[in-house]
Write an enzyme that holds these catalytic residues in place. Sequence first.
Site, PDB file in Angstrom:
ATOM      1  N   ALA A   1      75.818  33.129  11.051  1.00 52.59           N
ATOM      2  CA  ALA A   1      76.734  32.571  11.760  1.00 52.59           C
ATOM      3  C   ALA A   1      76.839  31.199  11.579  1.00 52.59           C
ATOM      4  O   ALA A   1      77.983  30.805  11.659  1.00 52.59           O
ATOM      5  CB  ALA A   1      76.328  32.871  13.434  1.00 52.59           C
TER       6      ALA A   1
ATOM      7  N   ASP B   1      63.702  29.419  17.017  1.00 49.42           N
ATOM      8  CA  ASP B   1      64.194  30.427  16.625  1.00 49.42           C
ATOM      9  C   ASP B   1      63.250  31.385  15.862  1.00 49.42           C
ATOM     10  O   ASP B   1      63.397  32.170  14.799  1.00 49.42           O
ATOM     11  CB  ASP B   1      65.459  30.250  15.826  1.00 49.42           C
TER      12      ASP B   1
HETATM   13  N1  LIG Z   1      63.549  28.856   1.018  1.00 45.95           N
HETATM   14  C1  LIG Z   1      63.811  29.972   1.339  1.00 45.95           C
HETATM   15  N2  LIG Z   1      63.389  31.105   0.118  1.00 45.95           N
HETATM   16  C2  LIG Z   1      63.596  32.348   0.169  1.00 45.95           C
HETATM   17  N3  LIG Z   1      64.618  32.835   0.999  1.00 45.95           N
HETATM   18  C3  LIG Z   1      65.170  32.037   1.968  1.00 45.95           C
HETATM   19  C4  LIG Z   1      64.937  30.741   2.183  1.00 45.95           C
HETATM   20  N4  LIG Z   1      65.346  30.197   3.223  1.00 45.95           N
HETATM   21  C5  LIG Z   1      66.131  31.142   3.578  1.00 45.95           C
HETATM   22  N5  LIG Z   1      65.817  32.313   3.324  1.00 45.95           N
HETATM   23  C6  LIG Z   1      66.298  33.667   3.547  1.00 45.95           C
HETATM   24  O1  LIG Z   1      67.681  33.541   3.944  1.00 45.95           O
HETATM   25  C7  LIG Z   1      67.750  33.937   5.277  1.00 45.95           C
HETATM   26  C8  LIG Z   1      68.562  32.893   6.268  1.00 45.95           C
HETATM   27  O2  LIG Z   1      68.116  31.776   6.141  1.00 45.95           O
HETATM   28  P1  LIG Z   1      68.160  30.846   7.362  1.00 45.95           P
HETATM   29  O3  LIG Z   1      67.535  29.233   7.077  1.00 45.95           O
HETATM   30  O4  LIG Z   1      67.250  31.659   8.506  1.00 45.95           O
HETATM   31  O5  LIG Z   1      69.472  30.851   7.858  1.00 45.95           O
HETATM   32  P2  LIG Z   1      70.326  31.323   9.324  1.00 45.95           P
HETATM   33  O6  LIG Z   1      70.539  29.895  10.050  1.00 45.95           O
HETATM   34  O7  LIG Z   1      71.473  31.523   8.678  1.00 45.95           O
HETATM   35  O8  LIG Z   1      69.331  32.315   9.853  1.00 45.95           O
HETATM   36  C9  LIG Z   1      66.315  34.050   5.786  1.00 45.95           C
HETATM   37  O9  LIG Z   1      66.168  35.096   6.982  1.00 45.95           O
HETATM   38  C10 LIG Z   1      65.438  34.235   4.525  1.00 45.95           C
HETATM   39  O10 LIG Z   1      65.674  35.713   4.305  1.00 45.95           O
HETATM   40 MG   LIG Z   2      67.291  32.575  10.240  1.00 46.92          MG
END
Ligand SMILES: Nc1ncnc2c1ncn2[C@@H]1O[C@H](COP(=O)(O)OP(=O)(O)O)[C@@H](O)[C@H]1O
Ligand SMILES: [Mg+2]
Lengths: 214, 326
Positions: free
Chosen positions: A17, A124
Amino acid sequence: MLEQLDFLENRVIRVGAEAVIKEISWKGLRLVAKHRVPKRYRTAEIDERVRRSRTLHEAKILWHLSENGQPVPLVLFIDLANSIIYMQFLEGVELRSHQSPLRYAERLGEIVASMHSMDVVHGDLTLANILAGEDTGLWLVDFGLSAFNADLEEKAVDIHLLERSAASAFPDKSREFMHLFLRGYSRVVGREKTSEILEKVKEIRSRGRYVVRG
Amino acid sequence: MTIVLGIESTAHTFGVGVATDEGKILANIQKIYRPAKGGIHPREAAQHHAAKAAEALEEAFKTAGIKPSDIDAVAFSQGPGMGPCLRTGATVARTIATVLGKPLIGVNHGIAHIEIGKLVTGCGDPVVLYVAGGNTLITALINKRYRILGETLDIAAGNCLDSFGITAGIGPMPAPEIKAGEGDTIYELPYRVKGMDVSFSGILTAAEKLLQQGKPIPNVCLSLTETVYSMLTEVTERALAMLDRSSLLLVGGLARSRRLYNMLETMCRDRGARVYVVPDEYAGDNGAMIAWTGLLMLRCGATLPVEQSHVKPRMRIDEVEACWSS
Ligand SMILES: Nc1ncnc2c1ncn2[C@@H]1O[C@H](COP(=O)(O)OP(=O)(O)O)[C@@H](O)[C@H]1O
Ligand SMILES: [Mg+2]
């Protein structure tokens, strides 16, 4: 300036989002770019300010946690003009879609407990934001809603969200998952603090909200 | 044909509505208490409601073209709301139900805002943004209950804008939004979003401070409305993403705001969703929404014995089982 860094974009991992998560490479390193994308519905001034301050906040928390030995992605660069964080790519599977989540529960409890001991909350804490590697390696990601100087209630919300998330991801294993989680948690903060926080969790649950997170 | 009489009296408005099981609204009479100065005084509002009750009922029966004996049940808003106002409405409802020997139905005010919105827009199974003077929440029907996905942690969005308008001497909404149209500068105000929750009290204080510093009222109004609506739109988008739904229903008094609607519309368009908005006549507090929700509840037998019909000033929407939903 960052344009000169020669990133290679590989693939989009997720469109949420708020942010677009991309895997990129830089000098042979695998990185993740978390880009908080502009929102057309907001006036440009507000939009830019909000995205920039969240990006900065997330980077600060990640730095602080890394420095204190917590398993979170290392931040390499931040591009505040575009609200992008470039961080270490973590080789892991989201715990919500992992084959054997129970294997990680106790370790997760220890990690969350030591973060809570620093008065930091995740904000979260759902299984989508927990990445599991091989063996028992485990990382937390997505600190956009996290907070410093957290109080008991905010810590309890972390645990409550986790419980909810476990219950929806694997209903038949979630009790055991939480049991193991709390074992790890109380190993770090002690029995007394754990039961104090569980009281608070109960109270939050009885308010009947924070119900259906993914 | 089943006919339900609905009585609304949670705050400013004493409303009487008449609804039928075909989803027709036969009458929707509103008597609105407008304090000469400042905010609402619950006791004065309750006195206003008591004084206007008979007149409102008479008009409702006349408009609907029915006699009191045609009614099958009497619904009233049981909560949430201001105690004295709620008690006035409940007393009227109990009296009519007892005299006519018809069942009494206690309706949740927030659910009534949502159900009338669903009825008149035909929007299916949406995420709902309910924004009004006294309430701000995001909700969706999940397993027969309106689950609260997000809400305000302190004051309601409408309350924030109304209070500011009153302090600034231009009056409550829609005045602040109209004045915002003359503004050209946006000042920084605290933007507080926590997950799907929002907080508005810090914004109000900060905006009032800008006034004291002599900043032009239109600019402060613009900053305030843009900030408040952006926050609401952001948390609404989170809820749509989380539940993976593609329709949004906007209800409550603030559904009349064109700017809020525009923002939600843009957000929805960008994610392939659609926004439905309750028409102005059913946006504010009204008796029709109570009557219609009473009718839905009557269908599944959710009536209330008189001795259990005490009002609930802090009633939450997730207390109620939505037995009428499929
Ligand atoms: N440093 C990372 N390395 C690998 N995958 C990541 C990393 N950061 C995020 N992700 C993947 O991307 C997804 C979404 O990232 P996130 O930071 O949680 O953003 P959002 O705010 O959209 O939830 C995570 O659930 C994970 O699966
Ligand atoms: Mg997330």
